[in-house]
Design an enzyme around this catalytic site. Structure first.
Site, PDB file in Angstrom:
ATOM      1  N   LYS A  13     -16.380  80.596  55.642  1.00 27.45           N
ATOM      2  CA  LYS A  13     -16.806  81.778  55.094  1.00 27.45           C
ATOM      3  C   LYS A  13     -16.174  83.044  55.904  1.00 27.45           C
ATOM      4  O   LYS A  13     -15.679  83.875  54.928  1.00 27.45           O
ATOM      5  CB  LYS A  13     -18.420  81.968  55.273  1.00 27.45           C
ATOM      6  N   ARG A  88     -29.714  83.712  55.813  1.00 24.34           N
ATOM      7  CA  ARG A  88     -29.950  82.397  56.047  1.00 24.34           C
ATOM      8  C   ARG A  88     -31.138  81.775  56.056  1.00 24.34           C
ATOM      9  O   ARG A  88     -31.235  80.482  56.039  1.00 24.34           O
ATOM     10  CB  ARG A  88     -29.348  82.089  57.751  1.00 24.34           C
ATOM     11  N   ARG A 127     -11.654  74.792  66.030  1.00 24.80           N
ATOM     12  CA  ARG A 127     -11.483  76.376  65.982  1.00 24.80           C
ATOM     13  C   ARG A 127     -11.279  77.008  67.269  1.00 24.80           C
ATOM     14  O   ARG A 127     -12.046  76.596  68.407  1.00 24.80           O
ATOM     15  CB  ARG A 127     -12.791  76.801  65.222  1.00 24.80           C
ATOM     16  N   ARG A 160     -15.393  78.982  71.069  1.00 21.11           N
ATOM     17  CA  ARG A 160     -16.886  79.577  71.134  1.00 21.11           C
ATOM     18  C   ARG A 160     -18.063  78.605  71.631  1.00 21.11           C
ATOM     19  O   ARG A 160     -17.795  77.533  71.210  1.00 21.11           O
ATOM     20  CB  ARG A 160     -17.223  79.852  69.732  1.00 21.11           C
ATOM     21  N   ARG A 171     -26.368  73.130  65.253  1.00 21.62           N
ATOM     22  CA  ARG A 171     -26.164  74.021  64.144  1.00 21.62           C
ATOM     23  C   ARG A 171     -25.963  73.492  62.804  1.00 21.62           C
ATOM     24  O   ARG A 171     -26.597  74.227  61.961  1.00 21.62           O
ATOM     25  CB  ARG A 171     -24.764  74.783  64.290  1.00 21.62           C
TER      26      ARG A 171
HETATM   27  P1  AMP Z   1     -21.841  82.594  62.705  1.00 22.47           P
HETATM   28  O1  AMP Z   1     -20.902  83.320  63.278  1.00 22.47           O
HETATM   29  O2  AMP Z   1     -22.242  83.037  61.138  1.00 22.47           O
HETATM   30  O3  AMP Z   1     -22.015  81.245  62.794  1.00 22.47           O
HETATM   31  O4  AMP Z   1     -23.230  83.084  63.591  1.00 22.47           O
HETATM   32  C1  AMP Z   1     -23.197  82.647  64.833  1.00 22.47           C
HETATM   33  C2  AMP Z   1     -24.534  82.812  65.371  1.00 22.47           C
HETATM   34  O5  AMP Z   1     -25.371  84.019  65.171  1.00 22.47           O
HETATM   35  C3  AMP Z   1     -25.555  81.702  64.764  1.00 22.47           C
HETATM   36  O6  AMP Z   1     -25.369  80.401  65.179  1.00 22.47           O
HETATM   37  C4  AMP Z   1     -26.905  82.479  64.820  1.00 22.47           C
HETATM   38  O7  AMP Z   1     -27.396  82.132  66.292  1.00 22.47           O
HETATM   39  C5  AMP Z   1     -26.484  83.803  64.952  1.00 22.47           C
HETATM   40  N1  AMP Z   1     -26.869  84.344  63.427  1.00 22.47           N
HETATM   41  C6  AMP Z   1     -25.820  84.843  62.793  1.00 22.47           C
HETATM   42  N2  AMP Z   1     -26.043  85.428  61.399  1.00 22.47           N
HETATM   43  C7  AMP Z   1     -27.575  85.026  61.524  1.00 22.47           C
HETATM   44  C8  AMP Z   1     -28.500  85.202  60.599  1.00 22.47           C
HETATM   45  N3  AMP Z   1     -28.292  85.539  59.210  1.00 22.47           N
HETATM   46  N4  AMP Z   1     -29.698  84.726  60.926  1.00 22.47           N
HETATM   47  C9  AMP Z   1     -30.129  84.251  62.055  1.00 22.47           C
HETATM   48  N5  AMP Z   1     -29.169  84.100  63.092  1.00 22.47           N
HETATM   49  C10 AMP Z   1     -27.807  84.343  62.792  1.00 22.47           C
END
Ligand code: AMP
Length: 215
Positions: A13, A88, A127, A160, A171
């Site tokens: 994404k 989400r 990554r 990360r 996750r």
């Molecule tokens: P991502 O970079 O989208 O994988 O997001 C990294 C982390 O940020 C996730 O594992 C969540 O802890 C938090 N996060 C990002 N977007 C959301 C969302 N829409 N709702 C809740 N937590 C989020």
């Protein structure tokens, strides 16, 4: 041109989004990036989000919806946006419907990037992200010219915390069911478009562009 990108972590994404927003000149709204920026700046939002992010869990809906609501009210979102990593959950999706309505905008589609889970594990554990500019690399598929150094800005590359294997599994568990529920929600609304996310980056990019352009 208002679209949402969905997909499990590692589906591509973020990488696709960067190129899509450049091509279509619309803002890229990534809640993950917003939380990471807040964390880096040690704002109250960042410190709150860290508790969940470190464990690979979702940040509570009310916190997440609040930051998206604020962002979507900015002028640059009138023309379009690409939401990445939001919504989400169903409460987030419902809140988003309300926000979009209140701003007199229309959601054009929800693009789901489909990748088998075995591929996702391999992609995520390899990554590496630049600490300075956020550019993403992969130790196998997209290695930097010099190990540990960002090609774009010379910054330090790091893994990360939530890309470490035990956290990745958590996750994926957390996200698998939630992503499906979300896809069902948008499918019922007639907005879901599934795109094959396997293969070369440029091929996947073309498939997504075809969907956006309604071809
Ligand atoms: P991502 O970079 O989208 O994988 O997001 C990294 C982390 O940020 C996730 O594992 C969540 O802890 C938090 N996060 C990002 N977007 C959301 C969302 N829409 N709702 C809740 N937590 C989020």
């Amino acid at each position: 041109m208002h679209f949402i990108l969905v997909g499990l972590p590692g589906a591509g994404k973020g990488t696709q989004a960067v190129n899509l927003v450049e091509k279509y000149q619309i803002p890229h709204i990534s809640t993950g990036d917003m939380f990471r920026a807040a964390l880096k700046n040690e704002t109250p939002l960042g410190l709150e989000a860290r508790k969940y992010m470190d464990r690979g869990e979702l940040v509570p809906d009310e916190v997440t919806i609040g930051i998206v609501r604020e962002r979507l009210q900015e002028d640059d979102c009138t023309k379009g946006f690409l939401l990445d990593g939001f919504p989400r959950t169903i409460p987030q999706a419902e809140a988003l419907d309300g926000i979009i309505d209140s701003l007199n905008l229309n959601l054009d589609g929800v693009i789901s990037i489909e990748v088998p889970e075995a591929d996702l594990l391999q992609r995520l554990s390899g990554r590496r992200v630049c600490r300075s500019c956020g550019a993403a690399f992969h130790i196998l598929y997209n290695p930097p010219h010099k190990e540990g150094v960002c090609d774009q800005c010379g910054g330090e590359l790091y893994q990360r915390d939530d890309d470490k294997e035990e956290v990745i599994k958590n996750r994926l568990d957390v996200n698998r069911e939630k992503t499906q529920v979300l896809k069902d929600y948008y499918n019922q609304a007639g907005l879901l478009r599934e795109v094959d996310g396997t293969g070369e980056f440029t091929e996947v990019f073309k498939r997504i562009c075809q969907v956006i352009e309604g071809k």
